[in-house]
Enzyme design. Structure first.
Site, PDB file in Angstrom:
ATOM      1  N   HIS A 111     -18.928  38.079   7.341  1.00  0.00           N
ATOM      2  CA  HIS A 111     -19.260  38.357   5.938  1.00  0.00           C
ATOM      3  C   HIS A 111     -19.621  37.091   5.168  1.00  0.00           C
ATOM      4  CE1 HIS A 111     -18.173  42.501   6.242  1.00  0.00           C
ATOM      5  NE2 HIS A 111     -16.897  42.273   6.458  1.00  0.00           N
ATOM      6  N   ASP A 145     -18.271  45.325  14.761  1.00  0.00           N
ATOM      7  CA  ASP A 145     -17.248  45.470  13.729  1.00  0.00           C
ATOM      8  C   ASP A 145     -17.593  46.678  12.850  1.00  0.00           C
ATOM      9  OD1 ASP A 145     -15.055  43.449  12.244  1.00  0.00           O
ATOM     10  OD2 ASP A 145     -16.093  44.780  10.852  1.00  0.00           O
ATOM     11  N   HIS A 174     -17.491  46.959   9.771  1.00  0.00           N
ATOM     12  CA  HIS A 174     -18.164  46.542   8.549  1.00  0.00           C
ATOM     13  C   HIS A 174     -19.489  45.852   8.888  1.00  0.00           C
ATOM     14  CE1 HIS A 174     -13.789  46.488   7.663  1.00  0.00           C
ATOM     15  NE2 HIS A 174     -14.172  47.064   6.537  1.00  0.00           N
ATOM     16  N   ASP A 196     -12.030  46.948  14.380  1.00  0.00           N
ATOM     17  CA  ASP A 196     -11.532  47.832  13.339  1.00  0.00           C
ATOM     18  C   ASP A 196     -12.175  49.219  13.391  1.00  0.00           C
ATOM     19  OD1 ASP A 196     -13.811  46.465  12.684  1.00  0.00           O
ATOM     20  OD2 ASP A 196     -13.087  45.703  10.769  1.00  0.00           O
TER      21      ASP A 196
END
Length: 437
Positions: free
Chosen positions: A150, A189, A191, A280
């Site tokens: 990120h 991931d 995200h 995740d």
């Protein structure tokens, strides 16, 4: 077709790794990055649980595993991705305190150990990637925190301080250009890796592929939409596969791999594969709300090892249930060491996954003609077909038994009915002993 950089001319290797050596990077100093909130999901227990699991399973004692010591990323390597102002901010406590409120908004925290941990995380990704391309090891896993995908060139975001995988990829392109012209980054991931996408959005040397939840989900931007395919020279080299809801399974992820990523990757022909290995999307993760299993991640990695001669580097990203996170990492390390060969049936993907795959292929097909072919109905593997056939056989046999039993009952009812009719007829005849008035 997308303008893929030309492959380097073949040359005679001066040396090569004789055995399947796997590098494992970890440093306990990364655990010094810790929130004052003991319940924070990005905490030292994540990597500690992984390392303890690998120890308990005897992985660290295997001859095929090389333990790589901690190494801090240099300013030069970090500057391939991040601004000098951002690096100064991470290193300078006074500057951090000035922008602390902004960091809270971006779900980032700092303490006295944060700068060291962040440099060890980025440095670990660089070092494992370097050892792979320099043929010191075949593949590797950088077990690092804080995570990175990120982090933007000029700012922290979503638990991330430096963009570890982007720094590693940039290092290879800048300092190992003689052997690395094309890099595939796979971000599984849950995200979207907004920072990694931003860094390579205009670069046709990097094929960035992200499969993630989208919409009302972090990072809450449109960067992860399927129409974000890159720009300039990088047009067609940014692939987003956005789930619009939770509960995606092994079968969904593997279907996307088979029908979107792998066809493009085989044309792209990467020199190395880097994986933003967030877990995740795993079942029971407190954030992701999907149901991918450790076996599912392992099977995705098996597919990636078919590319780039098996030169694969995983860099830990998310995954916030320490115990199952450790199981997922173990499963992937087992794939890298080729210690276990197993075939797992994952069932069939959701119909919505099929629709999404068609949309992604249609969006990218002008740049990748290999995606113009129609996607056929899901193909079940032999094990699935055998199980389905066995189930159908059992059902039909039971149905046949039920029909036979039903026929017997009907015959008995018919005989009973005939007997009752005969009795009634006999009782109605004169002199049959019936009552009279």
């Amino acid at each position: 077709m997308a303008d893929v950089p030309p492959a380097r001319p073949p040359k005679q290797d001066l040396y090569c790794v004789l055995d399947n050596m796997v590098g494992l990077y970890y440093d306990t100093d990364m655990e010094k990055h810790k929130s004052t909130d003991d319940d924070h999901q990005e905490n030292p227990e994540r990597t500690r649980a992984i390392w303890n699991k690998l120890k308990a399973e005897g992985i660290l004692k295997r001859k095929s595993c090389v333990l790589i010591k901690g190494k801090q990323a240099t300013d030069e390597h970090l500057s391939f991705v991040h601004t000098r102002e951002h690096m100064s901010f991470i290193d300078n406590p006074k500057k951090r305190s000035q922008r602390y409120k902004n960091c809270i908004m971006e779900q980032v925290y700092f303490n006295a150990g944060s700068s060291l941990a962040a440099r060890l995380a980025a440095g670990g990704a660089v070092e494992v990637a370097r050892q792979v391309v320099d043929k010191e090891i075949n593949s590797g896993f950088a077990i690092v925190r804080p995570p990175g995908h990120h982090a933007e060139p000029d700012g922290c975001k979503g638990f991330c301080l430096y963009n570890n995988i982007a720094v590693a990829a940039s290092f290879l392109l800048e300092e190992r250009a003689h052997c690395v012209q094309r890099i595939l980054i796979v971000d599984w991931d849950i995200h979207h890796g907004n920072g990694t996408q931003r860094k390579f959005y205009n670069d046709n040397r990097v094929l960035y592929f992200s499969i993630h939840r989208y919409g009302d989900f972090y990072p809450y931007t449109e960067d992860g939409s399927l129409d974000k395919i890159g720009d300039g020279n990088g047009t067609g080299f940014n692939i987003n596969v956005p789930w619009d809801r939770a509960k995606r399974s092994n079968a969904d992820y593997l279907a996307v791999m088979d029908h979107v990523l792998l066809p493009v990757a085989r044309v792209f022909k990467p020199d190395i594969v880097l994986v933003s290995a967030g877990f995740d999307a795993a079942k029971d993760d407190p954030i992701g709300d999907c149901v991918v299993t450790a076996e599912g991640f392992a099977d995705m990695l098996k597919k990636l090892r078919e590319l780039a001669g098996g030169k694969v580097v995983l860099v830990l990203e998310g995954g916030y249930g320490p115990d199952y996170l450790a199981d997922c990492v173990l499963a992937c390390v087992e794939v890298l060491t080729q210690a276990k060969e197993s075939k797992t049936s994952h069932g069939c993907p959701h119909g919505e996954t099929y629709d999404l795959i068609k949309l992604v292929r249609e969006t990218l097909s002008p740049h990748w003609p290999v995606l113009k072919a129609p996607v056929l109905a899901w193909e079940a593997d032999e094990e699935q077909l055998d199980k389905a056939a066995e189930a159908a056989t059992r059902i039909f046999r039971r149905l046949d038994d039920l029909i036979t039993e039903f026929a017997k009952l009907m015959k008995e009812f018919r005989l009973l009915g005939e007997s009752l009719v005969e009795s009634l007829k006999a009782g109605s005849k004169p002199g049959s002993g019936g009552s009279s008035v």
